[in-house]
Design an enzyme around this catalytic site. Structure first.
Site, mmCIF file in Angstrom:
data_model
loop_
_atom_site.group_PDB
_atom_site.id
_atom_site.type_symbol
_atom_site.label_atom_id
_atom_site.label_comp_id
_atom_site.label_asym_id
_atom_site.label_seq_id
_atom_site.Cartn_x
_atom_site.Cartn_y
_atom_site.Cartn_z
ATOM 1 N N HIS A 167 0.867 -1.201 0.000
ATOM 2 C CA HIS A 167 0.000 0.000 0.000
ATOM 3 C C HIS A 167 0.891 1.234 0.000
ATOM 4 O O HIS A 167 1.518 1.571 1.002
ATOM 5 C CB HIS A 167 -0.909 0.021 1.235
ATOM 6 C CG HIS A 167 -1.860 1.183 1.230
ATOM 7 N ND1 HIS A 167 -3.220 1.021 1.337
ATOM 8 C CD2 HIS A 167 -1.663 2.519 1.118
ATOM 9 C CE1 HIS A 167 -3.821 2.204 1.294
ATOM 10 N NE2 HIS A 167 -2.877 3.135 1.162
ATOM 11 N N HIS A 211 1.622 5.401 -1.775
ATOM 12 C CA HIS A 211 1.275 6.569 -2.601
ATOM 13 C C HIS A 211 2.562 7.118 -3.204
ATOM 14 O O HIS A 211 3.451 7.552 -2.473
ATOM 15 C CB HIS A 211 0.608 7.655 -1.748
ATOM 16 C CG HIS A 211 -0.667 7.192 -1.120
ATOM 17 N ND1 HIS A 211 -1.892 7.398 -1.698
ATOM 18 C CD2 HIS A 211 -0.897 6.500 0.025
ATOM 19 C CE1 HIS A 211 -2.837 6.865 -0.926
ATOM 20 N NE2 HIS A 211 -2.255 6.309 0.122
ATOM 21 N N ASN A 237 -4.999 7.564 -6.123
ATOM 22 C CA ASN A 237 -5.683 8.831 -5.780
ATOM 23 C C ASN A 237 -4.870 10.054 -6.201
ATOM 24 O O ASN A 237 -4.524 10.923 -5.404
ATOM 25 C CB ASN A 237 -6.045 8.892 -4.277
ATOM 26 C CG ASN A 237 -4.841 8.843 -3.361
ATOM 27 O OD1 ASN A 237 -3.794 8.308 -3.719
ATOM 28 N ND2 ASN A 237 -4.980 9.414 -2.169
ATOM 29 N N LYS A 294 -9.423 0.165 -5.881
ATOM 30 C CA LYS A 294 -9.482 0.801 -4.564
ATOM 31 C C LYS A 294 -10.807 1.511 -4.348
ATOM 32 O O LYS A 294 -11.234 2.322 -5.177
ATOM 33 C CB LYS A 294 -8.329 1.821 -4.462
ATOM 34 C CG LYS A 294 -8.280 2.604 -3.162
ATOM 35 C CD LYS A 294 -7.809 1.753 -1.992
ATOM 36 C CE LYS A 294 -7.951 2.471 -0.660
ATOM 37 N NZ LYS A 294 -6.758 3.174 -0.236
ATOM 38 N N HIS A 324 -10.549 1.642 1.746
ATOM 39 C CA HIS A 324 -10.301 2.634 2.806
ATOM 40 C C HIS A 324 -11.509 2.529 3.734
ATOM 41 O O HIS A 324 -12.597 2.986 3.401
ATOM 42 C CB HIS A 324 -10.173 4.051 2.239
ATOM 43 C CG HIS A 324 -9.851 5.049 3.323
ATOM 44 N ND1 HIS A 324 -8.596 5.580 3.503
ATOM 45 C CD2 HIS A 324 -10.607 5.551 4.323
ATOM 46 C CE1 HIS A 324 -8.603 6.376 4.562
ATOM 47 N NE2 HIS A 324 -9.812 6.382 5.073
ATOM 48 N N HIS A 351 -4.642 -0.416 5.892
ATOM 49 C CA HIS A 351 -4.155 0.341 7.062
ATOM 50 C C HIS A 351 -5.097 0.239 8.268
ATOM 51 O O HIS A 351 -5.641 1.241 8.706
ATOM 52 C CB HIS A 351 -3.862 1.800 6.692
ATOM 53 C CG HIS A 351 -4.865 2.474 5.781
ATOM 54 N ND1 HIS A 351 -6.205 2.517 6.050
ATOM 55 C CD2 HIS A 351 -4.689 3.123 4.606
ATOM 56 C CE1 HIS A 351 -6.820 3.164 5.083
ATOM 57 N NE2 HIS A 351 -5.915 3.540 4.181
ATOM 58 N N ASP A 408 1.522 2.663 3.525
ATOM 59 C CA ASP A 408 0.683 3.845 3.325
ATOM 60 C C ASP A 408 1.538 5.112 3.341
ATOM 61 O O ASP A 408 1.091 6.167 3.795
ATOM 62 C CB ASP A 408 -0.442 3.944 4.365
ATOM 63 C CG ASP A 408 -1.543 4.897 3.920
ATOM 64 O OD1 ASP A 408 -1.582 5.253 2.737
ATOM 65 O OD2 ASP A 408 -2.371 5.307 4.770
ATOM 66 N N ALA A 416 -3.765 15.014 5.342
ATOM 67 C CA ALA A 416 -3.539 13.722 6.003
ATOM 68 C C ALA A 416 -2.510 12.934 5.212
ATOM 69 O O ALA A 416 -2.618 12.832 3.986
ATOM 70 C CB ALA A 416 -4.844 12.943 6.073
HETATM 71 O O1 DOR Z 1 -3.390 9.745 5.554
HETATM 72 C C1 DOR Z 1 -3.697 9.401 4.433
HETATM 73 N N1 DOR Z 1 -3.107 9.926 3.341
HETATM 74 N N2 DOR Z 1 -4.660 8.494 4.281
HETATM 75 C C2 DOR Z 1 -5.160 8.186 3.089
HETATM 76 O O2 DOR Z 1 -6.059 7.379 3.031
HETATM 77 C C3 DOR Z 1 -4.687 8.872 1.875
HETATM 78 C C4 DOR Z 1 -3.328 9.374 2.053
HETATM 79 C C5 DOR Z 1 -2.895 10.352 0.986
HETATM 80 O O3 DOR Z 1 -3.117 10.082 -0.198
HETATM 81 O O4 DOR Z 1 -2.322 11.384 1.340
HETATM 82 ZN ZN ZN Z 2 -3.221 5.142 1.522
#
Ligand code: DOR
Ligand code: ZN
Length: 368
Positions: free
Chosen positions: A34, A36, A62, A120, A157, A195, A269, A285
């Protein structure tokens, strides 16, 4: 994983600890289930950190705009491959961002052609770049049926978006209101609850057939509880979603990860945002942990007396769920003097804060 050094240190540098006869473990190269990676100006720098530590990663879709079709995933995969350090064998595993308008035919074709490894589900509004996500999960049933038939895993999620539900309860409520009914409607669907942050999620996942339900666990949720968000003031760099919970939940996550149970596997994550976007009246976040993730996990497993289960968590349980081979390349990690991660990683979009766990980082890759 890189050595203790500043931001300009060579990536993937190895240090010989053999002479010190300190503990070492040798395992297949881990994967990150997982992740990004972002795009454009951010991609190259954060990808290099991941590629130094992991053989493969499930890449979250995303982006802005999100990766919603097989053609978009092919193009994104090309951008990732083009941004890899020379000679890196890192393999990005692509995912589809589900929306109210996902075409089941495109998704099934993407799965058949080896473009999509998973899809997702972001409930619309649940987290960063989830605005285009699913507004009503029941309307996704034709897509979920196609995924079930194609054997394509659903990554979730797991938080409700209802603001009448306390933010610390949103995962547990999601399981009851959304996930369990969804899984009953689609008993053949393979699902990863991403997560996990609560004892309720751990118990729920444990009770299911591991071929049908699994969970990823991040390094940060293993080492911080919700107090970290308010330690002497508000701490934007440990804010992520799902937000860290009470200590009893953290302990449940440590127990689950360190048990070696096939339901649980490594997913960082790692979610980079610029320092400016984090240190903000409405901070984003996401925690950027690719640099420190493996050392953090290893410290947690060592403290739990569970290093013998690290290989299952980091290298075997994920491939088993996804039906992929365990990496043939082996890597060695050694335990030596504590090292300091760089405070920040420079990216083309601006500096990103590196997650500094509240423990000593003594493990690092020594070969492989
Ligand atoms: O804290 C997070 N950041 N949670 C998520 O689900 C997405 C991620 C992000 O893409 O920044
Ligand atoms: Zn994530």
């Amino acid at each position: 994983m890189r050595a203790p050094a500043g931001d300009t240190a060579p990536r993937g540098a190895c240090y010989s600890l053999a002479a010190m006869s300190l503990p070492e473990i040798e395992i297949p190269c881990p994967d990150d289930w997982h992740l990004h990676l972002r795009d454009a100006d951010m991609l190259g720098a954060v990808l290099a950190d991941t590629a130094a530590a992991f053989a493969r990663a499930i890449v979250m879709p995303n982006l802005k705009p999100p990766v919603t079709t097989a053609a978009m995933a092919v193009a994104y995969r090309e951008r990732i491959r083009a941004a890899l350090p020379t000679a890196s064998a890192f393999e990005p595993l692509m995912t589809c961002y589900l929306t109210d308008n996902t075409d089941p035919g495109d998704l099934a074709a993407g799965a058949r052609d080896g473009v999509f490894t998973a899809a997702k589900l972001y409930p619309a509004g649940a987290t960063t770049n989830s605005d285009a996500g699913v507004t009503d999960v029941a309307r996704l049933d034709p897509v979920l049926a196609a995924m079930s038939a194609a054997g394509l895993p659903l990554l979730v999620h797991g938080e409700v978006v209802d603001d009448t539900v306390d933010i610390f309860d949103r995962e547990a409520v999601f399981i009851e209101r959304v996930l369990e009914p969804l899984r009953r409607r689609h008993p053949g669907l393979r699902v990863v609850l991403e997560h996990v942050t609560t004892a309720e999620a751990v118990a729920y996942v444990r009770g299911a057939d591991p071929a049908r339900l699994a969970a990823t666990i991040t390094p940060h949720h293993l080492v911080i509880n919700r107090n970290a968000l308010f330690a002497g003031g508000i701490r934007p760099h440990v804010y992520c979603l799902p937000v860290a919970k009470r200590e009893r939940h953290r302990l449940a996550l440590v127990e689950a990860a360190c048990s070696g149970d096939v339901h649980f596997f490594l997913g960082t994550d790692s979610a980079p945002h610029t320092v400016a976007a984090k240190e903000n009246a409405c901070g984003c976040a996401g925690i950027y942990n690719s640099v420190t993730a493996l050392a953090t996990y290893l410290a947690v497993f060592e403290a739990a007396g569970a290093l013998g289960h690290f290989e299952a968590f980091a290298c075997r349980n994920g491939p088993a769920f996804y039906g992929l081979p365990v990496n043939a390349r082996r890597v060695r990690f050694g335990r030596g003097a504590a090292w300091q991660p760089p405070a920040q990683r420079a990216t083309g979009a601006g500096p990103v804060q590196v997650f500094a766990p509240p423990l000593e980082l003594c493990w690092q890759q020594v070969a492989g």
